[in-house]
Design a protein around this motif. Structure first.
Motif, mmCIF file in Angstrom:
data_model
loop_
_atom_site.group_PDB
_atom_site.id
_atom_site.type_symbol
_atom_site.label_atom_id
_atom_site.label_comp_id
_atom_site.label_asym_id
_atom_site.label_seq_id
_atom_site.Cartn_x
_atom_site.Cartn_y
_atom_site.Cartn_z
ATOM 1 N N ASP A 193 -0.526 0.845 -4.639
ATOM 2 C CA ASP A 193 -0.521 0.238 -5.958
ATOM 3 C C ASP A 193 -0.206 1.323 -6.990
ATOM 4 O O ASP A 193 -0.958 2.293 -7.124
ATOM 5 C CB ASP A 193 -1.899 -0.373 -6.204
ATOM 6 C CG ASP A 193 -2.048 -1.010 -7.571
ATOM 7 O OD1 ASP A 193 -1.120 -0.934 -8.391
ATOM 8 O OD2 ASP A 193 -3.124 -1.596 -7.811
ATOM 9 N N PRO A 194 0.900 1.198 -7.731
ATOM 10 C CA PRO A 194 1.248 2.242 -8.707
ATOM 11 C C PRO A 194 0.238 2.333 -9.849
ATOM 12 O O PRO A 194 0.172 3.331 -10.553
ATOM 13 C CB PRO A 194 2.629 1.813 -9.220
ATOM 14 C CG PRO A 194 2.742 0.362 -8.890
ATOM 15 C CD PRO A 194 1.863 0.110 -7.698
ATOM 16 N N ASP A 195 -0.578 1.289 -10.025
ATOM 17 C CA ASP A 195 -1.568 1.264 -11.086
ATOM 18 C C ASP A 195 -2.981 1.491 -10.536
ATOM 19 O O ASP A 195 -3.960 1.091 -11.136
ATOM 20 C CB ASP A 195 -1.499 -0.085 -11.815
ATOM 21 C CG ASP A 195 -2.241 -0.071 -13.125
ATOM 22 O OD1 ASP A 195 -2.307 0.992 -13.776
ATOM 23 O OD2 ASP A 195 -2.797 -1.120 -13.495
ATOM 24 N N ALA A 196 -3.074 2.131 -9.381
ATOM 25 C CA ALA A 196 -4.379 2.363 -8.754
ATOM 26 C C ALA A 196 -5.222 3.306 -9.598
ATOM 27 O O ALA A 196 -4.706 4.136 -10.345
ATOM 28 C CB ALA A 196 -4.190 2.943 -7.360
ATOM 29 N N ASP A 231 -16.703 3.509 -12.278
ATOM 30 C CA ASP A 231 -16.979 3.389 -13.706
ATOM 31 C C ASP A 231 -15.728 2.957 -14.473
ATOM 32 O O ASP A 231 -15.792 2.056 -15.321
ATOM 33 C CB ASP A 231 -17.515 4.721 -14.235
ATOM 34 C CG ASP A 231 -17.959 4.616 -15.683
ATOM 35 O OD1 ASP A 231 -18.796 3.748 -15.973
ATOM 36 O OD2 ASP A 231 -17.458 5.406 -16.520
ATOM 37 N N ARG A 232 -14.586 3.584 -14.185
ATOM 38 C CA ARG A 232 -13.341 3.227 -14.878
ATOM 39 C C ARG A 232 -12.910 1.805 -14.572
ATOM 40 O O ARG A 232 -12.245 1.167 -15.393
ATOM 41 C CB ARG A 232 -12.226 4.214 -14.532
ATOM 42 C CG ARG A 232 -12.396 5.525 -15.282
ATOM 43 C CD ARG A 232 -11.108 6.309 -15.486
ATOM 44 N NE ARG A 232 -10.140 6.191 -14.461
ATOM 45 C CZ ARG A 232 -9.971 7.038 -13.436
ATOM 46 N NH1 ARG A 232 -10.756 8.081 -13.317
ATOM 47 N NH2 ARG A 232 -9.036 6.854 -12.541
ATOM 48 N N ALA A 233 -13.289 1.277 -13.416
ATOM 49 C CA ALA A 233 -12.964 -0.111 -13.066
ATOM 50 C C ALA A 233 -13.844 -1.085 -13.844
ATOM 51 O O ALA A 233 -13.585 -2.289 -13.848
ATOM 52 C CB ALA A 233 -13.152 -0.326 -11.565
ATOM 53 N N VAL A 280 -8.180 3.817 -5.484
ATOM 54 C CA VAL A 280 -8.601 2.460 -5.184
ATOM 55 C C VAL A 280 -7.737 1.534 -6.027
ATOM 56 O O VAL A 280 -7.604 1.735 -7.234
ATOM 57 C CB VAL A 280 -10.092 2.230 -5.520
ATOM 58 C CG1 VAL A 280 -10.476 0.774 -5.305
ATOM 59 C CG2 VAL A 280 -10.984 3.141 -4.692
ATOM 60 N N SER A 281 -7.182 0.505 -5.404
ATOM 61 C CA SER A 281 -6.379 -0.473 -6.129
ATOM 62 C C SER A 281 -7.260 -1.264 -7.091
ATOM 63 O O SER A 281 -8.360 -1.684 -6.731
ATOM 64 C CB SER A 281 -5.706 -1.431 -5.143
ATOM 65 O OG SER A 281 -4.999 -2.425 -5.850
ATOM 66 N N ARG A 282 -6.774 -1.475 -8.298
ATOM 67 C CA ARG A 282 -7.527 -2.216 -9.315
ATOM 68 C C ARG A 282 -7.830 -3.647 -8.870
ATOM 69 O O ARG A 282 -8.773 -4.251 -9.355
ATOM 70 C CB ARG A 282 -6.760 -2.242 -10.629
ATOM 71 C CG ARG A 282 -6.692 -0.913 -11.322
ATOM 72 C CD ARG A 282 -5.864 -1.027 -12.606
ATOM 73 N NE ARG A 282 -5.588 0.278 -13.168
ATOM 74 C CZ ARG A 282 -6.371 0.901 -14.025
ATOM 75 N NH1 ARG A 282 -7.486 0.347 -14.413
ATOM 76 N NH2 ARG A 282 -6.048 2.085 -14.493
ATOM 77 N N GLN A 283 -7.036 -4.176 -7.952
ATOM 78 C CA GLN A 283 -7.262 -5.560 -7.528
ATOM 79 C C GLN A 283 -8.512 -5.707 -6.651
ATOM 80 O O GLN A 283 -9.000 -6.814 -6.456
ATOM 81 C CB GLN A 283 -6.036 -6.124 -6.808
ATOM 82 C CG GLN A 283 -5.879 -5.653 -5.370
ATOM 83 C CD GLN A 283 -4.605 -6.165 -4.720
ATOM 84 O OE1 GLN A 283 -3.524 -5.693 -5.039
ATOM 85 N NE2 GLN A 283 -4.748 -7.109 -3.832
ATOM 86 N N PHE A 284 -9.063 -4.608 -6.146
ATOM 87 C CA PHE A 284 -10.190 -4.699 -5.228
ATOM 88 C C PHE A 284 -11.540 -4.338 -5.836
ATOM 89 O O PHE A 284 -12.572 -4.476 -5.180
ATOM 90 C CB PHE A 284 -9.938 -3.836 -3.990
ATOM 91 C CG PHE A 284 -8.741 -4.292 -3.211
ATOM 92 C CD1 PHE A 284 -8.632 -5.599 -2.776
ATOM 93 C CD2 PHE A 284 -7.714 -3.415 -2.938
ATOM 94 C CE1 PHE A 284 -7.523 -6.037 -2.074
ATOM 95 C CE2 PHE A 284 -6.595 -3.822 -2.227
ATOM 96 C CZ PHE A 284 -6.500 -5.140 -1.801
ATOM 97 N N ILE A 285 -11.543 -3.871 -7.070
ATOM 98 C CA ILE A 285 -12.806 -3.533 -7.729
ATOM 99 C C ILE A 285 -12.635 -3.767 -9.225
ATOM 100 O O ILE A 285 -11.630 -3.362 -9.808
ATOM 101 C CB ILE A 285 -13.234 -2.080 -7.417
ATOM 102 C CG1 ILE A 285 -14.606 -1.789 -7.964
ATOM 103 C CG2 ILE A 285 -12.234 -1.083 -7.850
ATOM 104 C CD1 ILE A 285 -15.192 -0.475 -7.505
#
Length: 189
Positions: A88-91, A141-143, A109-114
Motif C-alpha cells: 500500500d503506497p499510503d501505508a 497511534d497515527r492510525a 501497516v496498511s491503513r485499511q487494516f487498522i
C-alpha cells in the motif's frame, strides 16, 4: 508460567549477556500446542478490554499473535518489514532499529487494516530495548486506534524496553521475565 520457563531453560541458548537465542521455541521453529497456550494466556489477560484487533511485527511474533487473536475471536494484523510491489503506497510506516538483527528497518501497516475504531492488543515475542515496539505503537497511534496493551512472551528486564513503555503508561503483560543472562545462565524474576 513455569512450563514456559522450563522450555526456555531447556531450549534457549545464551549467546551473550544481552542475547538469548530461541530458535527452537519462538523464532525459527514453533510448538503449536505451546503457542496456543500462550495465546490463551494473553487472551485471558486482555479479554475484558474490548480488543478488536491483535497486531504484531513480522515475523517471530506472528504465531503467538495469531493464537491470541484466535482465542479473542478478532483479526490479526502484522507489520511488514519489507516493501513489496503490492504494498500500500499510503501505508503507515516507521523506521526502527532491531536489537537482535543489528539493523534499521522500516515497518509498515496498511491503513485499511487498522483505524480509529480499533482497540488494539500488540503481541510481541521478546522485548529488549523496545525500539521496534515503540515504532509499532507510533503507527497504532497515527492510525487513530487505541492501544489496549502490549503482551510480551519474554521480557528482558535488564534492558530498558518494557520499563520505558510502562513509564509511558503502556499496559505491558509479560509471560516470563528474565532478569539476567550473566555467565551464560538464564535467571528469571
Amino acid at each position: 508460567m513455569e512450563w514456559l520457563k522450563e522450555r526456555i531453560i531447556k531450549e534457549g541458548v545464551v549467546l551473550s549477556e544481552q542475547v538469548l537465542k530461541l530458535d527452537a521455541l519462538l523464532t525459527h521453529q514453533v510448538d503449536p500446542a505451546l503457542i496456543m497456550e500462550m495465546g490463551r494466556e494473553f487472551a485471558a489477560r486482555f479479554k475484558e478490554s474490548g480488543v478488536t484487533k491483535v497486531v504484531t511485527l513480522e515475523s517471530s511474533g506472528i504465531s503467538v499473535a495469531f493464537a491470541a487473536a484466535f482465542e479473542l475471536g478478532v483479526p490479526m494484523v502484522f507489520a511488514r518489514r519489507k516493501k513489496t510491489l503490492l504494498a500500500d503506497p499510503d501505508a503507515l510506516c516507521e523506521r526502527v532499529p532491531s536489537f537482535t538483527k543489528g539493523i534499521v528497518t522500516d515497518i509498515m501497516v496498511s491503513r485499511q487494516f487498522i483505524g480509529e475504531h480499533d482497540k488494539v492488543l500488540f503481541i510481541d515475542d521478546i522485548i529488549a530495548n523496545g525500539d521496534a515496539a515503540r515504532g509499532l505503537i507510533k503507527i497504532i497511534d497515527r492510525a487513530g486506534a487505541e492501544l489496549i496493551g502490549l503482551g510480551v512472551v519474554i521480557e528482558k528486564s535488564f534492558q530498558a524496553g518494557a520499563r520505558t513503555l510502562r513509564e509511558q503508561n503502556v499496559h505491558v503483560e509479560s509471560l516470563v521475565t528474565i532478569s539476567s543472562l550473566e555467565d551464560g545462565k538464564i535467571s528469571f524474576s
